[in-house]
Design a protein around this motif. Structure first.
Motif, PDB file in Angstrom:
ATOM      1  N   MET A   1      68.056   8.325  48.295  1.00  0.00           N
ATOM      2  CA  MET A   1      68.796   9.221  49.192  1.00  0.00           C
ATOM      3  C   MET A   1      70.202   8.677  49.464  1.00  0.00           C
ATOM      4  N   ALA A   2      70.318   7.358  49.447  1.00  0.00           N
ATOM      5  CA  ALA A   2      71.623   6.742  49.688  1.00  0.00           C
ATOM      6  C   ALA A   2      72.501   6.769  48.440  1.00  0.00           C
ATOM      7  N   GLY A   3      71.967   7.312  47.370  1.00  0.00           N
ATOM      8  CA  GLY A   3      72.760   7.460  46.151  1.00  0.00           C
ATOM      9  C   GLY A   3      72.881   6.183  45.330  1.00  0.00           C
ATOM     10  N   GLN A   4      71.912   5.282  45.484  1.00  0.00           N
ATOM     11  CA  GLN A   4      72.015   4.011  44.766  1.00  0.00           C
ATOM     12  C   GLN A   4      71.521   4.084  43.322  1.00  0.00           C
ATOM     13  N   PHE A   5      70.864   5.175  42.964  1.00  0.00           N
ATOM     14  CA  PHE A   5      70.295   5.244  41.607  1.00  0.00           C
ATOM     15  C   PHE A   5      70.915   6.381  40.811  1.00  0.00           C
ATOM     16  N   GLY A   6      70.873   6.201  39.507  1.00  0.00           N
ATOM     17  CA  GLY A   6      71.379   7.223  38.599  1.00  0.00           C
ATOM     18  C   GLY A   6      70.864   6.909  37.212  1.00  0.00           C
ATOM     19  N   PRO A   7      71.346   7.620  36.212  1.00  0.00           N
ATOM     20  CA  PRO A   7      70.848   7.395  34.847  1.00  0.00           C
ATOM     21  C   PRO A   7      70.991   5.943  34.392  1.00  0.00           C
ATOM     22  N   ARG A   8      72.072   5.264  34.852  1.00  0.00           N
ATOM     23  CA  ARG A   8      72.246   3.875  34.422  1.00  0.00           C
ATOM     24  C   ARG A   8      71.623   2.887  35.395  1.00  0.00           C
ATOM     25  N   ARG A   9      71.113   3.391  36.482  1.00  0.00           N
ATOM     26  CA  ARG A   9      70.472   2.500  37.459  1.00  0.00           C
ATOM     27  C   ARG A   9      69.156   3.127  37.916  1.00  0.00           C
ATOM     28  N   ALA A  10      68.262   3.299  36.977  1.00  0.00           N
ATOM     29  CA  ALA A  10      66.977   3.922  37.294  1.00  0.00           C
ATOM     30  C   ALA A  10      65.871   2.888  37.405  1.00  0.00           C
ATOM     31  N   GLU A  11      66.245   1.642  37.341  1.00  0.00           N
ATOM     32  CA  GLU A  11      65.247   0.581  37.240  1.00  0.00           C
ATOM     33  C   GLU A  11      64.324   0.534  38.453  1.00  0.00           C
ATOM     34  N   ALA A  12      64.875   0.720  39.636  1.00  0.00           N
ATOM     35  CA  ALA A  12      64.052   0.621  40.847  1.00  0.00           C
ATOM     36  C   ALA A  12      62.976   1.697  40.856  1.00  0.00           C
ATOM     37  N   VAL A  13      63.339   2.901  40.418  1.00  0.00           N
ATOM     38  CA  VAL A  13      62.357   3.990  40.391  1.00  0.00           C
ATOM     39  C   VAL A  13      61.282   3.693  39.347  1.00  0.00           C
ATOM     40  N   SER A  14      61.702   3.205  38.192  1.00  0.00           N
ATOM     41  CA  SER A  14      60.722   2.840  37.153  1.00  0.00           C
ATOM     42  C   SER A  14      59.795   1.739  37.654  1.00  0.00           C
ATOM     43  N   SER A  15      60.347   0.778  38.401  1.00  0.00           N
ATOM     44  CA  SER A  15      59.535  -0.325  38.911  1.00  0.00           C
ATOM     45  C   SER A  15      58.521   0.184  39.930  1.00  0.00           C
ATOM     46  N   ALA A  16      58.983   1.068  40.823  1.00  0.00           N
ATOM     47  CA  ALA A  16      58.060   1.646  41.802  1.00  0.00           C
ATOM     48  C   ALA A  16      56.947   2.399  41.083  1.00  0.00           C
ATOM     49  N   ALA A  17      57.325   3.099  40.009  1.00  0.00           N
ATOM     50  CA  ALA A  17      56.325   3.847  39.238  1.00  0.00           C
ATOM     51  C   ALA A  17      55.314   2.902  38.593  1.00  0.00           C
ATOM     52  N   LEU A  18      55.802   1.779  38.092  1.00  0.00           N
ATOM     53  CA  LEU A  18      54.888   0.819  37.464  1.00  0.00           C
ATOM     54  C   LEU A  18      53.866   0.307  38.480  1.00  0.00           C
ATOM     55  N   PHE A  19      54.341  -0.067  39.656  1.00  0.00           N
ATOM     56  CA  PHE A  19      53.397  -0.582  40.654  1.00  0.00           C
ATOM     57  C   PHE A  19      52.441   0.510  41.108  1.00  0.00           C
ATOM     58  N   TRP A  20      52.979   1.721  41.271  1.00  0.00           N
ATOM     59  CA  TRP A  20      52.122   2.836  41.690  1.00  0.00           C
ATOM     60  C   TRP A  20      51.012   3.075  40.651  1.00  0.00           C
ATOM     61  N   ASN A  21      51.392   3.125  39.395  1.00  0.00           N
ATOM     62  CA  ASN A  21      50.395   3.383  38.344  1.00  0.00           C
ATOM     63  C   ASN A  21      49.357   2.262  38.281  1.00  0.00           C
ATOM     64  N   THR A  22      49.790   1.043  38.570  1.00  0.00           N
ATOM     65  CA  THR A  22      48.831  -0.076  38.603  1.00  0.00           C
ATOM     66  C   THR A  22      47.789   0.157  39.696  1.00  0.00           C
ATOM     67  N   VAL A  23      48.257   0.619  40.846  1.00  0.00           N
ATOM     68  CA  VAL A  23      47.327   0.874  41.955  1.00  0.00           C
ATOM     69  C   VAL A  23      46.384   2.028  41.610  1.00  0.00           C
ATOM     70  N   VAL A  24      46.903   3.024  40.925  1.00  0.00           N
ATOM     71  CA  VAL A  24      46.036   4.129  40.491  1.00  0.00           C
ATOM     72  C   VAL A  24      44.936   3.603  39.561  1.00  0.00           C
ATOM     73  N   PHE A  25      45.320   2.713  38.669  1.00  0.00           N
ATOM     74  CA  PHE A  25      44.338   2.106  37.760  1.00  0.00           C
ATOM     75  C   PHE A  25      43.252   1.374  38.558  1.00  0.00           C
ATOM     76  N   MET A  26      43.673   0.711  39.629  1.00  0.00           N
ATOM     77  CA  MET A  26      42.687  -0.002  40.454  1.00  0.00           C
ATOM     78  C   MET A  26      41.675   0.962  41.069  1.00  0.00           C
ATOM     79  N   TRP A  27      42.186   2.121  41.532  1.00  0.00           N
ATOM     80  CA  TRP A  27      41.232   3.069  42.121  1.00  0.00           C
ATOM     81  C   TRP A  27      40.254   3.580  41.053  1.00  0.00           C
ATOM     82  N   ALA A  28      40.725   3.739  39.832  1.00  0.00           N
ATOM     83  CA  ALA A  28      39.807   4.171  38.771  1.00  0.00           C
ATOM     84  C   ALA A  28      38.648   3.185  38.657  1.00  0.00           C
ATOM     85  N   ILE A  29      38.943   1.905  38.792  1.00  0.00           N
ATOM     86  CA  ILE A  29      37.891   0.872  38.731  1.00  0.00           C
ATOM     87  C   ILE A  29      36.970   0.999  39.949  1.00  0.00           C
TER      88      ILE A  29
END
Lengths: 574, 195
Positions: free
Chosen positions: B158-186
């Protein structure tokens, strides 16, 4: 469209000499990795002093074959026995290496700061809070279990100990992520993983192993804590006396205890070429051996829940115990090869040795007998002795499991790590504090520490063959007396006295370290940027380094010893 | 127009520190989770070998835990939608996707609260019920971390810190989120399906 004359400067925030702000405000707000590292190191040295004093009291008590003399009962003895073990691993060795790495690793890889500096800073304060809670709770009657079962009066203090331990582990995990990320993603141009200095590589391996194993201990702690706080009593109080310790004891035993000594091989690999004044003769081999030692140090699987009562007969456990000695031996061999090639160069008048560290044979021996040289050799030999004791422990016909051999392994390996960390502090002192530590005192201190550790470890090792039981094993599930009746009680008592003498030597050595640090703190003697002929990037900057570490970006790295490459390019070969 | 004398500025390559750090954090979180789950499996096997029961029949219903599972599956799509949107510099879609992911997280807390009350289990009742709480509690702790991660990412977006060249934080959040989803599957399989 507007185009600029020159490319924009990357956000590497180079160099600017920032105004030095000192005091509590600085300690609470800094994001400079060097200051954060110093906080870790101070904490580790303080904990080392406390742990070794507890160690002396324990060994003196042992030498009387009774737990009632000093501690006033077996229960109290057990609390300090477990505090010594967990303290040595979690409050001493791990923070010392984390501190050293927090200061040195970013410079070694050519970075301007550690990755996630705020997280690294938060981690050190979390560690101090956790360590404080742990110490206070043990003093209040807590600890990692109680021999005669956890009474309602002890429950709160023990729960507090578990909380403190968990905070310490979380802080170590956070610091591990910062260090590992620095090595993986903040390396300067040209520095691939095979060109990473050996200490930085060993810290990457060590922190990776910690990240895979310490969370397992965290899971154990959560389970025990919840059980103490209203569970069915299966984990926190039941299962006989010492049940809590029995669930967590794998942290201080092989193979997991090796994980805390992985950086010993890195310190050795870093100092040996400097002592020899030439490139590491077997850099790639050393990289592989450190990685192998890391693999053989993964110990989360060895906890009682996954091993049941057949711990000593587990095939993987035996294999790990047998093979762990190989990478240590190999690393020592690689370091020896480096030094021997230097000697051969000197004898033959060849000029393979290069760089500012090159010189005569006499100078080479002098460098070898420097504080860091002696420390690295002593630490490696202690680690070798520890892994050999671990090898003996897994040989089934000797049946050394559950005896003091396990204590010997722990003491030799962990004091090997302590000696390596102290050698590292002496070696990198110009970069850590901008001062030299006193050399004569350093030699004395390190020789004293090595001698103490040898006595302590040898006494426990011999006692193990005399069927002396390790305390932790003896009390798990029983209220048997402190010392069972072994085969030769008299000789064991002699060994206990030898062990006590070793523990006293260690305390004296640690006091020497504290005195040397205090003496150096008052010194204002100028320090050279590269006083030992270092070959890696931390020696390319000033002592002490500026904010941002480098006054200009390091040149593209083309080998594992970039400073020697620079010397060669400048035509300064010896 | 300003006169130029050189080539266009090279693109600055930023180190993917946050992604690398998140990978290490995911590995540690998985080990923490598996240590608890490993003990659960070990204790359940020991109880069954001894001829003892584990959970009482019919107490744990499959429905609510299935809702959690499918909610989390939906959240995988929304978090990846956020990654795709930020890479395409589509901020509105990124905000919506991140907000929806956080909302799904809140819904899962609600569903877990319902399950815990619905079973009527007590922490001190027996080993099985105790471990039920421990495993679900471990998941709740890690889900909380994931939700906080997504919330911070949302605020920074919302603060405008991300964009096409700075998408790393969103990708990282997605990675951790997907890991947690995998845990619930277990968790879903081990506790709610296989019981």
């Amino acid at each position: 469209m507007t185009m600029t004359d020159s490319p924009p400067v990357a956000d590497t925030a180079l160099a600017a000499a920032s105004p030095r702000v000192v005091g509590l405000f600085d300690a609470l707000t800094t994001t400079d990795h060097k200051r954060i590292g110093r906080l870790w190191l101070r904490s580790g040295v303080l904990a080392l002093l406390a742990a070794t004093i507890v160690g002396v009291v324990l060994t003196v008590e042992n030498s009387n074959s009774s737990a009632d003399d000093i501690f006033g009962g077996v229960n109290n003895y057990f609390q300090y026995f477990s505090a010594y073990r967990f303290g040595l691993v979690l409050l001493v060795v791990a923070p010392l290496f984390v501190g050293l790495a927090t200061v040195v690793v970013p410079m070694q890889v050519g970075a301007t700061n550690i990755a996630f500096p705020r997280a690294a800073h938060g981690a050190v304060w979390l560690f101090m809070i956790g360590a404080g809670i742990t110490v206070v709770s043990v003093a209040a009657g807590g600890g990692w279990g109680a021999l005669d079962g956890v009474s309602s009066g002890e429950r709160d203090a023990i729960a507090l100990t578990l909380v403190g331990t968990a905070l310490v582990i979380v802080s170590l995990l956070a610091a591990s992520i910062c260090i590992a990320t620095t090595v993986v993603s903040l390396r300067t141009a040209g520095m691939n993983l095979l060109r990473v200095p050996l200490f930085a590589w060993s810290m990457l391996v060590a922190t990776s192993v910690w990240l895979l194993t310490l969370p397992v201990a965290l899971g154990n702690l959560a389970l025990i804590y919840l059980d103490l706080r209203g569970g069915p009593g299966e984990y926190g109080t039941a299962g006989g006396s010492g049940a809590i310790y029995a669930q967590l004891g794998w942290l201080v035993e092989q193979p997991q205890v090796y994980a805390f000594a992985i950086p010993v091989l890195g310190v050795l690999g870093q100092i040996a070429p400097v002592a020899a004044g030439r490139r590491h003769a077997q850099h790639m081999v050393a990289v592989a051996l450190i990685g192998l030692f890391g693999l053989l140090a993964v110990g989360g699987w060895s906890q009682p829940f996954f091993q049941g009562g057949n711990y000593d007969e587990n095939f993987v456990f035996i294999v790990f115990g047998l093979f762990a000695v190989l990478p240590v031996l190999g690393s020592i061999g690689a370091a020896t090869d480096t030094i021997a090639k230097r000697s051969a160069d000197d004898d033959g008048g060849a000029s393979a040795s290069t760089g500012p560290g090159a010189g005569t044979a006499g100078a080479g021996i002098s460098r070898l007998l420097s504080v860091h040289g002696l420390g690295a050799i002593g630490a490696a030999l202690l680690l070798l002795a520890g892994t050999v004791a671990g090898l003996a422990r897994v040989i089934q016909p000797w049946d050394l499991g559950g005896r003091t051999t396990t204590t010997a392994v722990m003491n030799l390996v962990l004091y090997g790590a302590v000696v390596a960390a102290i050698a590292g502090i002496w070696f990198w002192a110009p970069k850590i504090s901008g001062r030299h530590l006193p050399a004569a005192m350093g030699r004395l201190v390190l020789l004293d520490l090595v001698a103490g550790a040898v006595l302590l470890g040898a006494a426990d090792f011999v006692s193990g063959f005399l069927e002396a039981p390790a305390f932790g094993y003896q009390v798990a599930g029983s209220t048997a007396p402190l010392m069972a009746v072994p085969s030769d009680q008299n000789l064991i008592e002699v060994m206990n006295v030898v062990g006590a003498a070793g523990a006293v030597l260690i305390v004296l050595g640690v006091l020497g370290v504290v005195a040397a640090l205090a003496k150096a703190a008052r010194s204002d003697e100028p320090v050279e940027d590269n006083p030992y002929g270092g070959q890696t990037l931390e020696w390319a900057t000033s002592s002490p380094p500026p904010s941002g570490n480098f006054s200009e970006p390091p040149e593209r790295v083309v080998s594992e010893a970039p400073l020697l490459d620079t010397v060669r390019e400048n035509g300064e070969e010896a | 127009m300003v006169a130029t004398t050189g080539l266009p500025a090279p693109q600055i390559t930023r180190p993917r520190s946050l992604m690398v750090g998140t990978m290490f954090a995911c590995a540690a979180a998985l080990m923490f989770f598996f240590s608890v789950v490993g003990i659960y499996v070990h204790e359940r096997a020991a109880a069954r070998d001894a001829g003892d029961g584990w959970f009482p029949e019919g107490v744990i219903e499959l429905g609510p835990s299935g809702f959690i599972f499918w909610t989390l599956i939906l959240s995988i799509f929304t978090i990846q939608w956020a990654v795709q949107a930020i890479n395409a510099d589509d901020r509105i879609n990124a905000y919506v996707a991140l907000a929806l992911t956080g909302l799904f997280g809140a819904a899962i807390f609600n569903q877990l609260w319902f399950i815990i009350n619905d079973t009527g289990f007590a922490l001190a009742a027996n080993n099985a019920q105790f471990l039920f709480f421990v495993v679900n509690g471990t998941f709740i702790v890690l889900l909380t971390v994931a939700v906080v991660f997504v919330a911070f990412t949302f605020i920074r977006a919302m603060a405008g810190q991300f964009g096409p060249r700075r998408a790393e934080a969103v990708s990282s959040a997605a990675l951790f989120w997907n890991t947690v989803v995998f845990m619930w599957a277990i968790v879903y399989y081990l506790i709610y399906i296989a019981k």
